[in-house]
Enzyme design. Sequence first.
Site, PDB file in Angstrom:
ATOM      1  N   GLU A 144      36.546 -35.130  32.393  1.00 43.27           N
ATOM      2  CA  GLU A 144      36.655 -36.262  33.221  1.00 43.27           C
ATOM      3  C   GLU A 144      36.584 -36.349  34.525  1.00 43.27           C
ATOM      4  OE1 GLU A 144      40.493 -37.458  31.621  1.00 43.27           O
ATOM      5  OE2 GLU A 144      39.886 -37.365  29.641  1.00 43.27           O
ATOM      6  N   ASP A 180      39.135 -42.119  24.637  1.00 42.88           N
ATOM      7  CA  ASP A 180      39.980 -42.633  25.702  1.00 42.88           C
ATOM      8  C   ASP A 180      39.922 -41.126  26.677  1.00 42.88           C
ATOM      9  OD1 ASP A 180      41.516 -43.895  27.489  1.00 42.88           O
ATOM     10  OD2 ASP A 180      43.187 -42.715  26.889  1.00 42.88           O
ATOM     11  N   ARG A 211      43.306 -35.125  24.140  1.00 44.30           N
ATOM     12  CA  ARG A 211      42.520 -34.342  25.073  1.00 44.30           C
ATOM     13  C   ARG A 211      40.950 -34.207  24.713  1.00 44.30           C
ATOM     14  NH1 ARG A 211      45.944 -35.696  28.001  1.00 44.30           N
ATOM     15  NH2 ARG A 211      47.083 -34.459  29.202  1.00 44.30           N
ATOM     16  N   GLY A 242      52.956 -35.022  16.228  1.00 45.78           N
ATOM     17  CA  GLY A 242      53.893 -34.928  17.069  1.00 45.78           C
ATOM     18  C   GLY A 242      54.661 -36.509  17.458  1.00 45.78           C
ATOM     19  N   ARG A 243      55.219 -36.635  18.687  1.00 44.33           N
ATOM     20  CA  ARG A 243      55.999 -37.849  18.683  1.00 44.33           C
ATOM     21  C   ARG A 243      54.767 -38.922  18.905  1.00 44.33           C
ATOM     22  NH1 ARG A 243      59.382 -34.380  23.005  1.00 44.33           N
ATOM     23  NH2 ARG A 243      57.153 -33.790  23.663  1.00 44.33           N
ATOM     24  N   ILE A 244      53.698 -38.659  19.492  1.00 46.18           N
ATOM     25  CA  ILE A 244      52.815 -39.963  19.459  1.00 46.18           C
ATOM     26  C   ILE A 244      52.017 -40.152  18.088  1.00 46.18           C
ATOM     27  CG2 ILE A 244      50.457 -40.444  20.575  1.00 46.18           C
ATOM     28  CD1 ILE A 244      51.569 -39.013  23.145  1.00 46.18           C
ATOM     29  N   HIS A 275      40.581 -43.036  30.318  1.00 43.31           N
ATOM     30  CA  HIS A 275      41.812 -42.304  29.776  1.00 43.31           C
ATOM     31  C   HIS A 275      42.922 -43.249  30.491  1.00 43.31           C
ATOM     32  CE1 HIS A 275      43.842 -38.191  30.306  1.00 43.31           C
ATOM     33  NE2 HIS A 275      44.735 -39.059  29.759  1.00 43.31           N
TER      34      HIS A 275
HETATM   35  C1  8YV Z   1      48.083 -38.915  32.228  1.00 44.80           C
HETATM   36  C2  8YV Z   1      48.181 -38.118  30.173  1.00 44.80           C
HETATM   37  O1  8YV Z   1      49.394 -38.407  32.552  1.00 44.80           O
HETATM   38  O2  8YV Z   1      50.521 -37.745  29.859  1.00 44.80           O
HETATM   39  C3  8YV Z   1      49.461 -37.136  29.714  1.00 44.80           C
HETATM   40  O3  8YV Z   1      49.248 -36.176  29.394  1.00 44.80           O
HETATM   41  O4  8YV Z   1      47.061 -37.366  29.864  1.00 44.80           O
HETATM   42  C4  8YV Z   1      48.079 -39.397  30.788  1.00 44.80           C
HETATM   43  O5  8YV Z   1      49.375 -40.022  30.341  1.00 44.80           O
HETATM   44  C5  8YV Z   1      47.882 -40.072  33.015  1.00 44.80           C
HETATM   45  O6  8YV Z   1      46.400 -40.348  33.188  1.00 44.80           O
HETATM   46  C6  8YV Z   1      48.391 -40.146  34.298  1.00 44.80           C
HETATM   47  O7  8YV Z   1      47.576 -38.876  35.329  1.00 44.80           O
END
Ligand code: 8YV
Length: 319
Positions: free
Chosen positions: A263, A258, A234, A155-157, A281
């Site tokens: 978590e 990460d 995730r 995807g984008r990332i 994270h």
């Molecule tokens: C969290 C993330 O949003 O964007 C996401 O889906 O997992 C992170 O960027 C960030 O930890 C803030 O809650």
Amino acid sequence: MNPRPRLLVNGKLPQAALEARLAETYDLHRLYEEAEPQAFLAAQGASFDGIVTSAPLGASAELIDALPRLKVIAGFGVGYEKYDEQAARRRGIRVSNTPDVLNDCVADLAFALLLDVARGVAASDRFVRRGEWLRRRFPIATRVSGKKLGILGMGRIGRAVARRAGGFGMEVGYCNTRPAADSPHACYATPLELARWCDFLVVTAAGGASTRHLVDAGVLDALGPHGFLINVARGSVVDEQALVLALVERRIAGAGLDVFADEPRVPEALFALDNVVLCPHIASGTEETRAAMADLVVENLHSFFTTGRLKTPVPWSAD
Ligand code: 8YV
């Protein structure tokens, strides 16, 4: 009557200034400060127009159902697997996330983890601080440049990770639900085939039921004793028990993580391993990116309350 839309914040937002900023325009209430949130929702749930939340927290069906006037959920973060799709769609509640603005920082951290675990940056830092350099040499590490990089989730990332790989002369392959039409890289049909091919397997797939445990014991064995796993997506995408076992038994070379299954709890078996880099994270956690994410939350809410449309709806909430 209060003319300002009423917003409920269900958990402390990762960007402190955002709550203060929203409170200038909206009647903002922090559910997480309530001693008895259930009783509060029963008494005042009907007064809220919107929820502001974050990707790790989301919005459950229970919360959505407790707010009969709810029209919009604005999420901080790109992930949207924790928003109850059925509960929101049933009532036509619109949901937004913050895509794109974090791509670069997440990809940067994927590379930071990759370089660190391959070259032993954090491990060698600990080695120096312990004074061990005075007694022996640090073990030699693994080369990154020119190696094969497998991206799980183009995807984008994933694309931002692929662009960075070019700077390291790496060959890129990927596995995605469908081949990415505009990608010049080789597409592998399954995570197993991708893992068999690559030296570094970087997980950038979205979370949720459809990607749960895509990386299982078989995929880790295919990655093999010279392969590294990097996860900036995730924890749920990887079978964490299988990963811990593979690392402890050295059936893979190392991991840069990460994200985790539960978590902020991290399997303690990993703490003793020098071939694992653990981050709490933090991939999107830079001043610049968090500010851009906060802006997007504000813009989504403003757009919704002035035009009825969201700037960046999650895919299943598009107009
Ligand atoms: C969290 C993330 O949003 O964007 C996401 O889906 O997992 C992170 O960027 C960030 O930890 C803030 O809650």
